[in-house]
Design an enzyme around this catalytic site. Structure first.
Site, PDB file in Angstrom:
ATOM      1  N   LYS A 141       0.820  -1.370  -0.058  1.00  0.00           N
ATOM      2  CA  LYS A 141      -0.099   0.046   0.030  1.00  0.00           C
ATOM      3  C   LYS A 141       0.779   1.324  -0.005  1.00  0.00           C
ATOM      4  O   LYS A 141       0.488   2.227  -0.654  1.00  0.00           O
ATOM      5  CB  LYS A 141      -0.825  -0.097   1.020  1.00  0.00           C
ATOM      6  CG  LYS A 141      -1.951  -0.715   1.108  1.00  0.00           C
ATOM      7  CD  LYS A 141      -3.166  -0.774   2.223  1.00  0.00           C
ATOM      8  CE  LYS A 141      -4.274  -1.595   2.292  1.00  0.00           C
ATOM      9  NZ  LYS A 141      -5.225  -1.356   3.405  1.00  0.00           N
ATOM     10  N   ASP A 184     -10.401   3.442   2.136  1.00  0.00           N
ATOM     11  CA  ASP A 184     -10.583   3.090   3.479  1.00  0.00           C
ATOM     12  C   ASP A 184     -11.609   4.040   4.402  1.00  0.00           C
ATOM     13  O   ASP A 184     -12.300   3.605   5.061  1.00  0.00           O
ATOM     14  CB  ASP A 184      -9.257   2.888   4.330  1.00  0.00           C
ATOM     15  CG  ASP A 184      -8.587   1.377   3.845  1.00  0.00           C
ATOM     16  OD1 ASP A 184      -9.257   0.489   3.415  1.00  0.00           O
ATOM     17  OD2 ASP A 184      -7.423   1.305   4.197  1.00  0.00           O
TER      18      ASP A 184
END
Ligand SMILES: NC(=O)c1ccc[n+]([C@@H]2O[C@H](COP(=O)([O-])OP(=O)(O)OC[C@H]3O[C@@H](n4cnc5c(N)ncnc54)[C@H](OP(=O)(O)O)[C@@H]3O)[C@@H](O)[C@H]2O)c1
Length: 279
Positions: free
Chosen positions: A69, A105
């Site tokens: 990520k 997210d």
């Protein structure tokens, strides 16, 4: 029905455990789209070359999970403000050979709570009161950023490693305070939202030891851990009749923006999808 075949997937290592293929395949079927979503195992040392292969093989985009990520930030041609602020990319769209990175997210976390509040018809909103965030890892970073954006008036962060909580305090120093991890029970006083963002309470991890008895009766409790579905924290909140929001919804909602970018349709989270993912 779309005519062109749209290739997508999730990259990570290890990757076999990922629930993302179940989610995206469900939506591809539900909406009758012509496409695929695969797990793509990529080791750290191969990241650059393997991502280039995806571009050359005509992929429309992919999700990014552990451990790529952060490294993915450097491989994107453009990163939106959200991913820049959070410091991690979890969704990439490929257009004309260029990679566009974002992070979903924060969206997943907020939509999960909003969706549940609306479905349950609760009188609760983010602006109404203070939040307590347990943990200061990658997920906490996105969540604290999202809470500030939603207008939460004040946030208390507590984390085993205090320095990491102090780092996140910099997101909004005038609204965020940090307390010692040993003070977490007392920190439940006066809050309208308690969120566990630590890995504690997850199957195979140590339990989250917390007593939320000082939280007001109006508080909403969310655990982003979703295995087990009802963590000890959520069981404690249920026993007190507090508002309970499960973590699985965040996983499902965070997948929606990627699907929309690649396939042109914002998909819905359904009870059936939740059951498929939990099987
Ligand atoms: N529902 C969803 O969609 C979703 C999305 C993202 C993540 N998650 C879940 O959220 C959890 C955290 O993910 P992450 O990416 O933020 O992980 P991370 O960056 O590794 O952060 C882990 C956090 O847990 C704390 N922690 C770990 N072991 C601990 C212990 N023994 N005692 C006290 N604190 C401990 C860490 O504290 P220190 O800083 O002191 O190490 C840190 O705050 C994971 O369980 C993950 O599966 C769920």
């Amino acid at each position: 029905m779309s005519n062109s075949f749209i290739k997508t997937g999730v990259i990570g290592h290890p990757i076999a455990h990922s629930k993302s293929p179940l989610i995206h395949s469900y939506w591809l079927d539900l909406y009758g789209f012509n496409g695929s979503y695969e797990t793509i195992d990529i080791k750290t040392e191969n990241l650059k070359q393997d991502v280039l292969n995806l571009v050359n093989n005509g992929y429309s985009g992919f999700n990014v999970t552990v451990p790529h990520k952060i490294a993915m930030m450097d491989l994107c041609d453009e990163i939106d403000d959200l991913a820049k602020t959070i410091g991690a990319v979890n969704t990439v769209t490929i257009k004309d050979g260029k990679l566009y990175g974002t992070n979903t997210d924060a969206f997943g976390f907020i939509q999960n709570i909003k969706d549940t509040v609306q479905r349950e018809n609760w009188d609760w909103s983010f602006e109404k009161g203070k939040a307590l965030v347990l943990g200061s890892g990658g997920a906490a970073n996105a969540i604290i950023y999202a809470l500030i954006k939603e207008g939460v008036p004040a946030i208390t962060i507590t984390n085993r490693t205090r320095e990491k909580a102090e780092e996140l305090q910099k997101i909004a120093p005038d609204k965020i305070s940090v307390v010692e991890w040993s003070e977490r029970n007392n920190a439940c006083k006066d809050v309208q939202l308690i969120v566990n963002t630590t890995a504690l309470g997850m199957s195979g991890k140590p339990p989250l030891e917390i007593d939320i008895s000082q939280a007001p009766n109006t508080a909403l409790v969310n655990d982003i851990v979703y295995a087990p579905l009802y963590t000890d924290l959520l069981k404690q909140a249920k026993a007190r009749n507090l508002k309970v929001v499960k973590g699985i919804g965040m996983l499902l909602h965070q997948a929606r923006p990627g699907f929309e970018k690649w396939n042109g349709k914002m998909p819905e989270v359904t009870k059936e999808l939740e059951e498929i993912v939990l099987k």
